[in-house]
Write a protein that holds these residues in place. Structure first.
Motif, PDB file in Angstrom:
ATOM      1  N   PHE A 115      15.769   3.693  14.295  1.00 26.26           N
ATOM      2  CA  PHE A 115      16.783   4.326  13.438  1.00 26.26           C
ATOM      3  C   PHE A 115      16.514   3.967  11.969  1.00 26.26           C
ATOM      4  O   PHE A 115      16.605   4.827  11.088  1.00 26.26           O
ATOM      5  N   VAL A 116      16.143   2.714  11.728  1.00 27.14           N
ATOM      6  CA  VAL A 116      15.773   2.301  10.363  1.00 27.14           C
ATOM      7  C   VAL A 116      14.610   3.162   9.866  1.00 27.14           C
ATOM      8  O   VAL A 116      14.632   3.691   8.752  1.00 27.14           O
ATOM      9  N   LYS A 117      13.612   3.316  10.723  1.00 25.10           N
ATOM     10  CA  LYS A 117      12.439   4.105  10.352  1.00 25.10           C
ATOM     11  C   LYS A 117      12.837   5.551  10.026  1.00 25.10           C
ATOM     12  O   LYS A 117      12.403   6.130   9.032  1.00 25.10           O
ATOM     13  N   PHE A 118      13.698   6.117  10.861  1.00 26.56           N
ATOM     14  CA  PHE A 118      14.181   7.482  10.655  1.00 26.56           C
ATOM     15  C   PHE A 118      14.910   7.595   9.311  1.00 26.56           C
ATOM     16  O   PHE A 118      14.708   8.547   8.550  1.00 26.56           O
ATOM     17  N   LEU A 119      15.764   6.624   9.006  1.00 28.46           N
ATOM     18  CA  LEU A 119      16.549   6.677   7.764  1.00 28.46           C
ATOM     19  C   LEU A 119      15.643   6.573   6.540  1.00 28.46           C
ATOM     20  O   LEU A 119      15.820   7.299   5.555  1.00 28.46           O
ATOM     21  N   HIS A 142      10.314  -4.674   8.190  1.00 25.92           N
ATOM     22  CA  HIS A 142       9.810  -3.499   8.920  1.00 25.92           C
ATOM     23  C   HIS A 142       8.530  -3.017   8.258  1.00 25.92           C
ATOM     24  O   HIS A 142       8.367  -1.826   8.008  1.00 25.92           O
ATOM     25  N   GLN A 143       7.635  -3.964   7.960  1.00 28.85           N
ATOM     26  CA  GLN A 143       6.514  -3.640   7.094  1.00 28.85           C
ATOM     27  C   GLN A 143       5.637  -2.512   7.624  1.00 28.85           C
ATOM     28  O   GLN A 143       5.223  -1.630   6.875  1.00 28.85           O
ATOM     29  N   ARG A 144       5.379  -2.504   8.907  1.00 31.66           N
ATOM     30  CA  ARG A 144       4.485  -1.478   9.445  1.00 31.66           C
ATOM     31  C   ARG A 144       5.108  -0.078   9.285  1.00 31.66           C
ATOM     32  O   ARG A 144       4.469   0.844   8.790  1.00 31.66           O
ATOM     33  N   ASP A 145       6.354   0.074   9.691  1.00 34.22           N
ATOM     34  CA  ASP A 145       7.027   1.374   9.557  1.00 34.22           C
ATOM     35  C   ASP A 145       7.162   1.758   8.089  1.00 34.22           C
ATOM     36  O   ASP A 145       7.033   2.927   7.722  1.00 34.22           O
ATOM     37  N   TYR A 146       7.455   0.756   7.266  1.00 32.86           N
ATOM     38  CA  TYR A 146       7.597   0.991   5.827  1.00 32.86           C
ATOM     39  C   TYR A 146       6.301   1.579   5.255  1.00 32.86           C
ATOM     40  O   TYR A 146       6.323   2.604   4.567  1.00 32.86           O
ATOM     41  N   ILE A 147       5.176   0.960   5.574  1.00 31.29           N
ATOM     42  CA  ILE A 147       3.898   1.431   5.021  1.00 31.29           C
ATOM     43  C   ILE A 147       3.525   2.797   5.589  1.00 31.29           C
ATOM     44  O   ILE A 147       3.080   3.685   4.866  1.00 31.29           O
ATOM     45  N   PHE A 148       3.741   2.977   6.907  1.00 35.39           N
ATOM     46  CA  PHE A 148       3.373   4.271   7.483  1.00 35.39           C
ATOM     47  C   PHE A 148       4.150   5.409   6.814  1.00 35.39           C
ATOM     48  O   PHE A 148       3.601   6.460   6.495  1.00 35.39           O
ATOM     49  N   THR A 149       5.449   5.188   6.590  1.00 32.51           N
ATOM     50  CA  THR A 149       6.270   6.230   5.966  1.00 32.51           C
ATOM     51  C   THR A 149       5.809   6.480   4.523  1.00 32.51           C
ATOM     52  O   THR A 149       5.743   7.621   4.072  1.00 32.51           O
ATOM     53  N   LEU A 189      -3.395   1.409   2.915  1.00 33.16           N
ATOM     54  CA  LEU A 189      -2.213   1.134   2.095  1.00 33.16           C
ATOM     55  C   LEU A 189      -2.143   2.193   0.993  1.00 33.16           C
ATOM     56  O   LEU A 189      -3.147   2.446   0.330  1.00 33.16           O
ATOM     57  N   PRO A 190      -0.971   2.845   0.805  1.00 31.05           N
ATOM     58  CA  PRO A 190      -0.875   3.823  -0.281  1.00 31.05           C
ATOM     59  C   PRO A 190      -0.510   3.115  -1.588  1.00 31.05           C
ATOM     60  O   PRO A 190       0.454   2.354  -1.627  1.00 31.05           O
ATOM     61  N   GLY A 215      -2.611  -3.842   4.110  1.00 36.96           N
ATOM     62  CA  GLY A 215      -2.768  -2.551   4.771  1.00 36.96           C
ATOM     63  C   GLY A 215      -2.456  -2.638   6.259  1.00 36.96           C
ATOM     64  O   GLY A 215      -2.359  -3.725   6.827  1.00 36.96           O
ATOM     65  N   ILE A 216      -2.265  -1.480   6.891  1.00 38.46           N
ATOM     66  CA  ILE A 216      -2.017  -1.446   8.342  1.00 38.46           C
ATOM     67  C   ILE A 216      -3.099  -0.624   9.038  1.00 38.46           C
ATOM     68  O   ILE A 216      -3.665   0.304   8.468  1.00 38.46           O
ATOM     69  N   LEU A 217      -3.352  -0.988  10.292  1.00 34.46           N
ATOM     70  CA  LEU A 217      -4.275  -0.212  11.123  1.00 34.46           C
ATOM     71  C   LEU A 217      -3.480   0.882  11.825  1.00 34.46           C
ATOM     72  O   LEU A 217      -2.393   0.625  12.338  1.00 34.46           O
TER      73      LEU A 217
END
Ligand SMILES: [Zn+2]
Ligand SMILES: [Zn+2]
Length: 249
Positions: A115-119, A142-149, A189-190, A215-217
């Motif tokens: 839900f955090v990721k969705f928001l 939530h570093q992984r979701d944060y970076i992916f978004t 990483l963006p 960065g994330i894989l």
């Protein structure tokens, strides 16, 4: 079925995010305390949007019937089991109406994280300004979701600026050059131009220590989601998919 229950820390973050949506929709400044009605309204909308697109809830068939059964046969359950069963049934009844409870006992940690990721995703998509403290919490917890978004919307993972570049956090020489880049072997990483420059200037180790981020894989599935965003990247994966579709046709 995963264990019900999630952390108060995540719950606080969810509410902080919902408040910023409420402020945005009401024309208040980010960080304002929205009125009860404004917050409740934003919460209802966000929950129902999430229920519509999320497939990670455990739905119980005929929850009202199962609830009655559980109470009639309460001696077959331990106290905790009965409580869980009741919560699951109530939650399913709420889900049928595109709502759900955010009480700490009512969803799993994974559902709360999703839900955090969705928001956060929606905030970037429709340009909801978020407070710096929220960004810091997302980065930390939530570093992984944060970076992916951020990758998905090309926002700098450090300052949030739009139009970020895709930075390969690992040296591309490791895989023999960009033509072997499937997007899954090097951490990504963006970064905006300024932070990209800084990362190269001070070096990745110092950069990581300074900003507490790296960065994330990505999985192949995730890279495919990024194909339309980074048209000239991930050549090796694009070719691999083309080859596979040739073979199967
Ligand atoms: Zn930046
Ligand atoms: Zn670079």
């Amino acid at each position: 079925m995963e264990k019900l229950g999630y952390s108060r820390q995540t719950q606080k973050l969810i509410y902080a995010l919902i408040y910023d949506f409420a402020n945005f929709w009401q024309g208040n400044e980010a960080g304002w305390k929205p009125s009860y009605i404004e917050a409740a309204y934003a919460k209802d909308i966000l929950k129902s949007e999430f229920v519509r697109e999320y497939d990670g809830f455990d739905y119980i068939k005929e929850p009202a019937k199962q609830l009655t059964n559980a109470i009639y046969n309460k001696d077959n359950y331990t106290c905790d089991e009965l409580f869980d069963e009741v919560v699951r049934c109530m939650q399913s009844m709420a889900l049928e109406k595109y709502g759900f409870s955010l009480k700490l006992c009512a969803i799993t940690q994974k559902q709360a994280n999703d839900f955090v990721k969705f928001l956060f995703d929606l905030a970037l998509k429709i340009n909801v300004p978020l407070r710096t403290e929220i960004i810091e919490l997302l980065k930390e917890q939530h570093q992984r979701d944060y970076i992916f978004t951020d990758l998905k919307y090309r926002c700098c993972a450090i300052c949030g600026k739009a139009g970020a570049d895709l930075e390969h956090f690992d040296n591309v020489a490791r895989i023999g050059g960009y033509k072997f880049d499937t997007g899954t072997k090097l951490r990504l990483l963006p970064l905006c131009r300024e932070h990209h420059g800084e990362a190269h200037y001070i070096g990745k180790t110092q950069f990581k220590n300074k900003y507490k981020i790296q960065g994330i894989l990505l999985s192949e599935e995730e890279v495919i989601k990024l194909f339309p965003v980074y048209k000239n990247q991930f050549k090796a994966l694009r070719e691999k998919i083309k080859e596979e579709s040739k073979e199967s046709s």
